[in-house]
Design a protein around this motif. Structure first.
Motif, PDB file in Angstrom:
ATOM      1  N   ARG A 114       0.991  -1.300   0.068  1.00 56.82           N
ATOM      2  CA  ARG A 114       0.072  -0.050   0.143  1.00 56.82           C
ATOM      3  C   ARG A 114       0.841   1.319   0.009  1.00 56.82           C
ATOM      4  NH1 ARG A 114      -4.478   0.223   4.610  1.00 56.82           N
ATOM      5  NH2 ARG A 114      -5.082  -1.557   3.527  1.00 56.82           N
ATOM      6  N   ARG A 115       1.890   1.335   0.489  1.00 58.35           N
ATOM      7  CA  ARG A 115       2.689   2.371   0.878  1.00 58.35           C
ATOM      8  C   ARG A 115       3.453   2.712  -0.380  1.00 58.35           C
ATOM      9  NH1 ARG A 115       7.211   2.651   5.482  1.00 58.35           N
ATOM     10  NH2 ARG A 115       5.278   2.836   6.762  1.00 58.35           N
ATOM     11  N   GLU A 116       4.147   1.389  -1.075  1.00 60.10           N
ATOM     12  CA  GLU A 116       4.640   1.682  -2.329  1.00 60.10           C
ATOM     13  C   GLU A 116       3.793   2.198  -3.528  1.00 60.10           C
ATOM     14  OE1 GLU A 116       6.087  -2.417  -3.136  1.00 60.10           O
ATOM     15  OE2 GLU A 116       7.580  -2.150  -1.654  1.00 60.10           O
ATOM     16  N   THR A 117       2.425   1.680  -3.446  1.00 55.88           N
ATOM     17  CA  THR A 117       1.414   2.027  -4.361  1.00 55.88           C
ATOM     18  C   THR A 117       1.335   3.687  -4.236  1.00 55.88           C
ATOM     19  OG1 THR A 117       0.391  -0.002  -4.476  1.00 55.88           O
ATOM     20  CG2 THR A 117      -0.973   1.940  -5.213  1.00 55.88           C
ATOM     21  N   LEU A 118       1.221   4.093  -2.896  1.00 59.53           N
ATOM     22  CA  LEU A 118       0.907   5.750  -2.877  1.00 59.53           C
ATOM     23  C   LEU A 118       2.053   6.520  -3.131  1.00 59.53           C
ATOM     24  CD1 LEU A 118      -0.877   5.420   0.782  1.00 59.53           C
ATOM     25  CD2 LEU A 118      -1.882   5.984  -1.408  1.00 59.53           C
ATOM     26  N   LEU A 119       3.345   5.896  -3.021  1.00 62.57           N
ATOM     27  CA  LEU A 119       4.491   6.552  -3.447  1.00 62.57           C
ATOM     28  C   LEU A 119       4.458   6.513  -5.016  1.00 62.57           C
ATOM     29  CD1 LEU A 119       7.219   5.035  -1.166  1.00 62.57           C
ATOM     30  CD2 LEU A 119       6.436   7.464  -1.116  1.00 62.57           C
ATOM     31  N   LEU A 124       3.168  10.241  -9.765  1.00 57.65           N
ATOM     32  CA  LEU A 124       2.664  10.256 -10.856  1.00 57.65           C
ATOM     33  C   LEU A 124       2.607  11.601 -11.837  1.00 57.65           C
ATOM     34  CD1 LEU A 124       0.714   8.302 -12.699  1.00 57.65           C
ATOM     35  CD2 LEU A 124      -1.248   9.296 -11.757  1.00 57.65           C
ATOM     36  N   PRO A 125       2.632  12.936 -11.128  1.00 60.28           N
ATOM     37  CA  PRO A 125       2.839  14.175 -11.686  1.00 60.28           C
ATOM     38  C   PRO A 125       4.043  14.252 -12.377  1.00 60.28           C
ATOM     39  CG  PRO A 125       1.872  14.527  -9.693  1.00 60.28           C
ATOM     40  CD  PRO A 125       2.352  13.003  -9.815  1.00 60.28           C
ATOM     41  N   PHE A 126       5.037  13.638 -12.194  1.00 61.54           N
ATOM     42  CA  PHE A 126       6.374  13.728 -13.113  1.00 61.54           C
ATOM     43  C   PHE A 126       6.417  12.952 -14.285  1.00 61.54           C
ATOM     44  CE2 PHE A 126       8.342  14.250  -8.610  1.00 61.54           C
ATOM     45  CZ  PHE A 126       8.529  15.526  -8.671  1.00 61.54           C
ATOM     46  N   TRP A 127       5.390  12.008 -14.380  1.00 59.94           N
ATOM     47  CA  TRP A 127       5.286  11.289 -15.383  1.00 59.94           C
ATOM     48  C   TRP A 127       4.510  11.985 -16.697  1.00 59.94           C
ATOM     49  CZ3 TRP A 127       3.792   5.794 -12.917  1.00 59.94           C
ATOM     50  CH2 TRP A 127       4.901   5.620 -12.095  1.00 59.94           C
ATOM     51  N   THR A 128       3.786  12.963 -16.318  1.00 62.37           N
ATOM     52  CA  THR A 128       3.089  13.681 -17.153  1.00 62.37           C
ATOM     53  C   THR A 128       3.773  15.191 -17.561  1.00 62.37           C
ATOM     54  OG1 THR A 128       1.903  14.939 -15.549  1.00 62.37           O
ATOM     55  CG2 THR A 128       1.038  12.757 -16.422  1.00 62.37           C
ATOM     56  N   ASN A 129       3.489  15.584 -18.873  1.00 60.04           N
ATOM     57  CA  ASN A 129       3.939  16.684 -19.465  1.00 60.04           C
ATOM     58  C   ASN A 129       3.506  17.844 -18.597  1.00 60.04           C
ATOM     59  OD1 ASN A 129       3.727  19.162 -21.568  1.00 60.04           O
ATOM     60  ND2 ASN A 129       5.405  17.965 -22.022  1.00 60.04           N
ATOM     61  N   ILE A 172      -1.592  27.630  -6.593  1.00 64.08           N
ATOM     62  CA  ILE A 172      -2.153  26.230  -6.806  1.00 64.08           C
ATOM     63  C   ILE A 172      -1.415  25.365  -8.077  1.00 64.08           C
ATOM     64  CG2 ILE A 172      -4.217  24.919  -7.386  1.00 64.08           C
ATOM     65  CD1 ILE A 172      -5.930  27.012  -6.125  1.00 64.08           C
ATOM     66  N   GLY A 173      -1.187  25.911  -9.074  1.00 57.97           N
ATOM     67  CA  GLY A 173      -0.216  25.174 -10.094  1.00 57.97           C
ATOM     68  C   GLY A 173       1.138  24.922  -9.580  1.00 57.97           C
ATOM     69  N   LEU A 174       1.804  25.756  -8.938  1.00 58.22           N
ATOM     70  CA  LEU A 174       3.036  25.451  -8.450  1.00 58.22           C
ATOM     71  C   LEU A 174       3.097  24.561  -7.481  1.00 58.22           C
ATOM     72  CD1 LEU A 174       4.762  29.322  -8.327  1.00 58.22           C
ATOM     73  CD2 LEU A 174       5.019  27.359 -10.377  1.00 58.22           C
ATOM     74  N   VAL A 175       2.261  24.302  -6.384  1.00 58.96           N
ATOM     75  CA  VAL A 175       2.409  23.673  -5.398  1.00 58.96           C
ATOM     76  C   VAL A 175       1.881  22.092  -5.983  1.00 58.96           C
ATOM     77  CG1 VAL A 175       0.958  22.678  -3.519  1.00 58.96           C
ATOM     78  CG2 VAL A 175       1.498  25.261  -3.677  1.00 58.96           C
ATOM     79  N   HIS A 176       1.039  22.064  -6.962  1.00 53.87           N
ATOM     80  CA  HIS A 176       0.872  20.684  -7.796  1.00 53.87           C
ATOM     81  C   HIS A 176       2.014  19.953  -8.308  1.00 53.87           C
ATOM     82  CE1 HIS A 176      -1.024  18.413 -11.336  1.00 53.87           C
ATOM     83  NE2 HIS A 176      -1.120  17.565 -10.183  1.00 53.87           N
ATOM     84  N   GLY A 177       2.932  21.137  -8.842  1.00 54.84           N
ATOM     85  CA  GLY A 177       4.226  20.767  -9.681  1.00 54.84           C
ATOM     86  C   GLY A 177       5.060  20.095  -8.887  1.00 54.84           C
TER      87      GLY A 177
END
Length: 300
Positions: A114-119, A124-129, A172-177
């Motif tokens: 479960r911890r590995e899945t959450l990590l 995941l944001p690093f995998w998108t443009n 908000i956009g910077l925090v997400h990134g």
């Protein structure tokens, strides 16, 4: 005994190269790549910052310091720099609070698969443009967007809560990134804390806020500081989020520097502004590190 000593003498005799040569050979690829990828471009931009014009064509190039007087000759840059630093501080603070709590939840409430899945979901944001991520926020924060429609569904008579093209939208956009940086650094710091320390505090009657403020936060301070550095430095130089999510209010030092390189073709001014911003950032962290050293010495 002679048979055992003979191979050792053979090995000593086979060692021809001095130790410094082998050490240099091992370090040369890493430091060579660092020089080509980081120091050489920085040195080139540093030289550009002293030129009187962009090195194009056959016009003679002269060296001057006038570009470093931009904050004196153009006072509006001071306001832009102040807003940029404040935006960086707010973003770093939001990432620190959210990232520490998320990392604490990962360490204390999950384990195993479960911890590995959450990590993986955190990464995941690093995998998108990045451009796709920022434009997706325009669909959420704009008028009649996703957030606005949910609000009108809950309160039909209420006004719009669209915050697109505002400083709040930029944050908000910077925090997400940049939030994953903070979560990972805090997670690494928190996962190394021995559970026996927390159990001992609990057995002595310490409340949860005492454990949080007196044990967890001080022991996780290296992770918080590393996350703050990894967040603050790129945030104050960002230009994509302010330009897309900020609109007219999204003028930051990052957008000004980008305009000097891409639109005005004034590379010397853009380079001087970049190094001025870098100097201010280094001064802030030098002061902050001094405060941390004094605090550590006092607690010791």
């Amino acid at each position: 005994m002679p048979s055992e000593a003979t191979p050792q003498r053979a090995l000593k005799g086979a060692r021809i190269l001095p130790q410094w040569v082998s050490t240099t050979a091992l370090l040369l690829p890493a430091y060579g790549w660092l020089t080509l990828a980081v120091f050489l471009p920085l040195l080139t931009m540093f030289l550009f910052s002293f030129m009187n014009k962009t090195p194009m064509g056959k016009a003679p190039i002269e060296f001057t310091l006038r570009h470093y007087r931009a904050f004196i000759d153009q006072p509006y840059l001071i306001k832009i720099a102040t807003n940029t630093l404040l935006m960086g501080l707010w973003t770093t603070l939001a990432c620190a609070v959210l990232g520490f709590l998320a990392a604490l939840a990962l360490v204390r409430c999950t384990q195993g698969a479960r911890r590995e899945t959450l990590l993986i979901l955190i990464l995941l944001p690093f995998w998108t443009n990045g451009l796709v991520r920022v434009f997706s926020w325009t669909m959420v924060l704009r008028e009649n967007g996703f957030l606005d429609n949910i609000w009108h569904w809950i309160a039909p008579a209420a006004g719009s809560i669209a915050i697109l093209y505002s400083r709040e939208a930029i944050v908000i956009g910077l925090v997400h990134g940049y939030l994953p940086y903070m979560i990972l650094t805090c997670y690494i710091a928190l996962v190394t804390i021995d559970d026996a320390i927390i159990e001992a505090a609990q057995s002595l009657g310490a409340r949860w806020w005492v454990i949080l403020t007196k044990i967890l936060i001080p022991l996780a301070a290296p992770g918080l500081i590393s996350g703050a550095v990894l967040t603050f430095v790129p945030v104050i130089g960002s230009f994509m989020e302010p330009r897309i999510l900020g609109g007219k209010v999204g003028v930051t030092m990052g957008t000004v520097i980008e305009d000097q390189f891409t639109q005005a073709f004034n590379w010397p001014l853009g380079a001087s502004l970049s190094f001025t911003l870098l100097a201010v950032t280094l001064a802030i962290f030098a002061t902050f590190s001094g405060v941390l050293r004094r605090g550590t010495g006092g607690t010791a």
